[in-house]
Structure formats: C-alpha cells, structure tokens
Design an enzyme around this catalytic site. Structure first.
Site, mmCIF file in Angstrom:
data_model
loop_
_atom_site.group_PDB
_atom_site.id
_atom_site.type_symbol
_atom_site.label_atom_id
_atom_site.label_comp_id
_atom_site.label_asym_id
_atom_site.label_seq_id
_atom_site.Cartn_x
_atom_site.Cartn_y
_atom_site.Cartn_z
ATOM 1 N N GLU A 193 0.837 -1.208 0.000
ATOM 2 C CA GLU A 193 0.000 0.000 0.000
ATOM 3 C C GLU A 193 0.875 1.263 0.000
ATOM 4 O OE1 GLU A 193 -3.319 -0.284 2.797
ATOM 5 O OE2 GLU A 193 -4.160 -1.918 1.615
ATOM 6 N N GLU A 316 -4.776 -8.768 -0.681
ATOM 7 C CA GLU A 316 -5.619 -8.541 0.510
ATOM 8 C C GLU A 316 -7.064 -8.481 0.055
ATOM 9 O OE1 GLU A 316 -4.496 -5.451 3.291
ATOM 10 O OE2 GLU A 316 -2.350 -5.889 2.972
HETATM 11 O O1 AHR Z 1 -5.258 -6.249 6.646
HETATM 12 C C1 AHR Z 1 -5.245 -5.113 7.447
HETATM 13 C C2 AHR Z 1 -4.595 -3.921 6.769
HETATM 14 O O2 AHR Z 1 -5.365 -3.531 5.678
HETATM 15 C C3 AHR Z 1 -3.226 -4.151 6.177
HETATM 16 O O3 AHR Z 1 -2.225 -4.022 7.103
HETATM 17 C C4 AHR Z 1 -3.140 -3.081 5.136
HETATM 18 O O4 AHR Z 1 -2.302 -3.426 4.065
HETATM 19 C C5 AHR Z 1 -4.575 -2.855 4.717
HETATM 20 O O5 AHR Z 1 -4.898 -1.521 4.700
#
Ligand code: AHR
Length: 512
Positions: A193, A316
């Site tokens: 991110e 994710e």
């Molecule tokens: O999964 C939780 C968080 O969500 C992670 O650390 C981040 O990459 C995302 O914003």
C-alpha cells in the site's frame, strides 16, 4: 427464467415460483490453469494474529506447540492446503526491521507496532520462525519487504539471508543462526500500500523506487528465481495500475497487487454478527465489486501486457467489520454465513479470471478480519470461511472450465445483484469440480447445469449452509456451521439439476 413448482403438502396444493439458474459448462474447452496461489493466506503482526494467536511462544505455555506455533493451528492449516502465506504485513511490513527478528530470542530488541495499537513486541517471532512454519504446513512463503521505512540494502540483505547458498556474509549469518540450507523464497512483495501506510507515495514516485529496490533484490541470484510483486491499487484506482504498468519494465515485475475489502463504509463498518439485511446486501454488493475491479485493472494490464505475463495478485481481500471487544487496533471479528458468502463468491470470481489473477491472499489467517481460525486461550475453532476455502481447494492447479451463466437476481430495496455464482475446473484425472454460491438472503434457487462437451455419469457433493445467516461457530459450539454431504444433485443425460438453499455454498464432484 421462472418456473412454477407444484407441491402437494397434506392434501393442499401449493404453487411455488422458483427463479431458474441456467449454466452451461464447456467441459471440452478447459485450458487455463487455476493457479493454486489464488488460495493464499495472510498473517500480519496485528492484534492476536501472531502473538497470542498462532504463536504462543516456546516457553511457559500449556498449549501444545511446535517451535512456539500451536499444533492445532498447524494441523488445521495443513488440512486446508494453504499454498502460500504472506508475512509480516500489511502496513506492518513497511515498519518491520527484519534484522531485529533473528538470532537468540533473549537478545532481540523490542519494537513498537506503530500501525496496530502501538503495542510493544519482543521480536520473538521472526524470519526463521515464519519460514520454518511455512515448511511445516507445506506453504510457500510470501515475504513483504519494507520499502516505506527500510533501505534498499535492508531488503537486498533479506533476500540474500534467506536465499543465498553460502559464502556471503548474510548466508553465513543465517548458518550461524542455525539454518544451513537456504529457504529459496520466491514470492516477494516490494512494499505494501505504497499510496497509504507504505509511505503515502505517488504512483510515479513508487514506480521509480520500485525499480531501484527490485534491482538490488537480484544481484547474485537468477532473476527468474524471484517473483517480485509491486504494491498495487486499492479498489478502482486504475490510474495507479496504469502508471506501474507503463513505468516498470515487465521483466522486473512478475505481479501487480490489488486490495479490495468488503466493507460497508470506513466510517461505519457495522457489526460482524447480528447485522441487518440492508448491511448484508451492502456487503454482498461490495463482494461482487471484486469482479468489476478485476475487469477494470485487467483492461489496463492488457493494454501494456497483452500476453498476460504480469499477474494480478489480490493480496488482501475479505470482509471488514467493527472490531469486537478487543480494542480498535486488534481487528478481531466473528465470522458468520455472510463471510462464507463473501468467500464462495470471491473465489468463484478469482477462478473465472484465472488467466490474469494468479495469486490472492485472504485477510487474515488467525483472529484478524475474515479469519479461517479463531483462538481463545487453549481453544480453537474453524470458521465458516475455513470450510469454504477447504471445499474450494479442489480447484487448486486444476484447469478452468469456461462457463455461461444466467442467474436470477437477489433484490433489496430496488437494487439487484446476481444471486448465484459459479466456477468449475477439471483435474488431471478428468474429474469436474463445480462450486456454486447462492447469496440470496431468503430464496433457494433451482439450478440446471448443462455439461457440454464430455459425458459424465456420477455426481456427489458437499454443502455449507445453516439455519440463520448470522450463524457462526463459537468456542462452546465450534461445529454449529460445518460441511455436510449434499445428496440433492441429480445427473441425467448430461444435465445436472439441484436446488441450492439461500445463503449456502455447494461444491459438486462430477466424474465419468
Ligand atoms: O489487513 C489489514 C490492513 O489492511 C493491512 O495491514 C493493510 O495493508 C490494509 O490496509
């Protein structure tokens, strides 16, 4: 399509109208492999995912463990066939100093987890602990490198520490710390991110420093040994993907990431249990958006990479609700049949985009967000999401069967979503696996599947369903939601028929 079914119940005639789902499986046109890495998981230093979750330490604990990792968790993850595990973050990855997590545990410096609750960690779970765990459960490690606050040298040293065979200072240090052979880690994230917690960078700036970090991740190693993944867009940020695809040479970038969470809104995420139908519908709407986002990012990737050499890695995904009990930084939430719906639907979407989507990681594996495992002291439970991931693991490395589907809609407050989703694959033995998810809040749907192209004679199946959409497993009732045999599919002359209950997942096995 609608069909009226006449039921005779106690002498009364009841007319029930079922919407029809009509599916054609082109079994003779299967050609694309569903990469097993679509079924990957994610473990971050966050809440009780690692400390107080999967890792109980090798000291003073009554919980049976191997090198500090709970034996019940190890067994459950082996059974799940986890293909890869991403670590140490997430946002945490861009604050992590890996050199503080090696060597004798008593000598390791402490650190403050700045992203997740400001808790102090003792670095007792480090590189060796993680990579040894991956070996134990048969998963490929996916290491997320620190680009936000670490140096190019730190990341290059990490690659050398875990992968160099010997004769380098880093390999010698690894051997001194008890590991002779390299782990040969292939999957590497170059930051996380980068547009947010990974450094608040612009896409142009990140593309430049990606090239710099990626250059020094190779050095002595054969470039093809590393699968480097660029920190990707969130949701529909197509400009981010475009900048990366345009500015990073494709031989330096095997994958581009994408993150999408099924969240009601970041301000009010709603409860993980006891949600309303309005909240349920919105979650499903968000889950379906995965399809739209993948299509959007794929269009851009096709423009710069028509041969689809660069993979889209959704590293994710999952449902995100208000944190239960444990405090804001912990992200602990229960997991209901709603989460089973997110999982079944999302995995169908990934499978159907297997040409470009060649990896994904559910967030997260234990006690955080849409977990497959929850723990409480010595107790452990498997969530509905675990069961869906297990039912679907038949698709890992099988060949995608192209489908046509006409689905009835699930309607709420004037809005519509497709109710039934499906994906199918054929394994090396020619066995077909068909996974179906009906997200409808109240209606079962009749499904007709035309098996075109080849003759099949046998069908068996499994189902995950439950009496209420809010149903979930608890430490007192860990098997309330569990997989059962499904005997409701009938196969005649190449046509399969079944009724799929509201909010349920069915996986059928069809053979000759
Ligand atoms: O999964 C939780 C968080 O969500 C992670 O650390 C981040 O990459 C995302 O914003």
């Amino acid at each position: 399509m609608k069909k009226t079914l006449i039921l005779l119940v106690l002498g009364c005639t009841i007319f029930t109208t079922y919407a029809q789902t009509s599916i054609t499986l082109n079994t003779d046109l299967a050609k694309t492999k569903i990469n097993k890495h679509i079924y990957g998981h994610f473990a971050e230093h966050l809440g009780r995912c690692i400390y107080g979750g999967m890792y109980v330490g090798d000291g003073n604990t009554k919980i049976p463990n191997t090198a500090g990792v709970r034996n019940d968790v190890i067994q459950a993850l082996k059974d799940l066939k986890v293909p890869n595990l991403r670590w140490p973050g997430g946002c945490f990855a861009d604050a992590y100093q890996w050199k503080d997590g090696i060597g004798p545990k008593a000598n390791r410096p402490k650190m403050v987890n700045v992203w997740w609750g400001g808790v102090t960690e003792d670095n007792s779970f480090g590189t060796h602990d993680f990579l040894d765990l991956c070996e134990r459960i048969g998963a490929e490690p996916y290491l997320a490198g620190n680009v936000g606050s670490g140096t190019v040298k730190d990341l290059s040293d990490w690659v050398t520490y875990v992968n160099h065979p010997g004769g380098s200072p880093m390999a010698d240090l690894r051997k001194q710390n008890g590991r002779e052979k390299p782990w040969n880690v292939k999957l590497w994230g170059v930051g996380n991110e980068a547009w947010g917690c990974g450094g608040n960078m612009t896409a142009e700036y990140y593309a430049n420093i990606y090239r710099q970090y990626a250059t020094f991740m190779t050095g002595w190693t054969n470039e093809s040994q590393l699968f480097r993944i660029a920190s990707g867009a969130s949701d529909g940020d197509y400009a981010w993907t475009e900048t990366l695809m345009k500015n990073i040479p494709h031989n330096m970038m095997a994958g581009v990431a994408l993150h999408h969470y099924s969240v009601l809104s970041w301000e009010d995420k709603g409860p993980s249990v006891n949600f309303t139908e309005a909240q349920y519908f919105k979650t499903m709407d968000e889950a379906w958006k995965m399809d739209e986002f993948i299509k959007g990012h794929c269009t851009i990737m096709d423009k710069y990479d028509p041969k689809k050499k660069v993979a889209l890695i959704v590293d994710e995904w999952g449902g995100w609700y208000e944190t239960d009990k444990e405090g804001k930084g912990a992200l602990y939430q229960q997991n209901t049949m709603r989460d089973a719906m997110i999982a079944g639907l999302t995995l169908n979407i990934f499978n159907n985009h297997a040409e470009r989507v060649r990896g994904a990681n559910l967030a997260q594996i234990v006690n955080v967000l849409q977990s497959v495992i929850l723990t409480n002291e010595e107790k452990m439970l498997l969530t509905p999401t675990y069961h869906v991931m297990k039912m679907y693991n038949v698709h890992q490395d099988a060949t995608l069967v192209p489908i046509n589907i006409e689905s009835p809609t699930y309607e709420y407050s004037g809005k519509k979503l497709n109710a039934v989703s499906v994906s199918a694959s054929k394994n090396a033995a020619g066995v077909l696996s068909i996974s179906l998810t009906n997200i409808d809040y109240s209606k079962p749907h009749e499904v007709t599947i035309n098996l075109r192209g080849e003759d099949f004679t046998k069908v068996s199946g499994q189902i995950l369903s439950s009496g209420k959409i809010n149903d979930h497993n608890t430490f007192d009732q860990p098997n309330k939601v569990a997989i059962k045999d499904f005997l409701g599919a009938k196969l005649e002359k190449g046509v399969l028929k079944l009724m799929i209950p509201a909010y349920s997942v069915v996986v059928l096995k069809v053979s000759k």
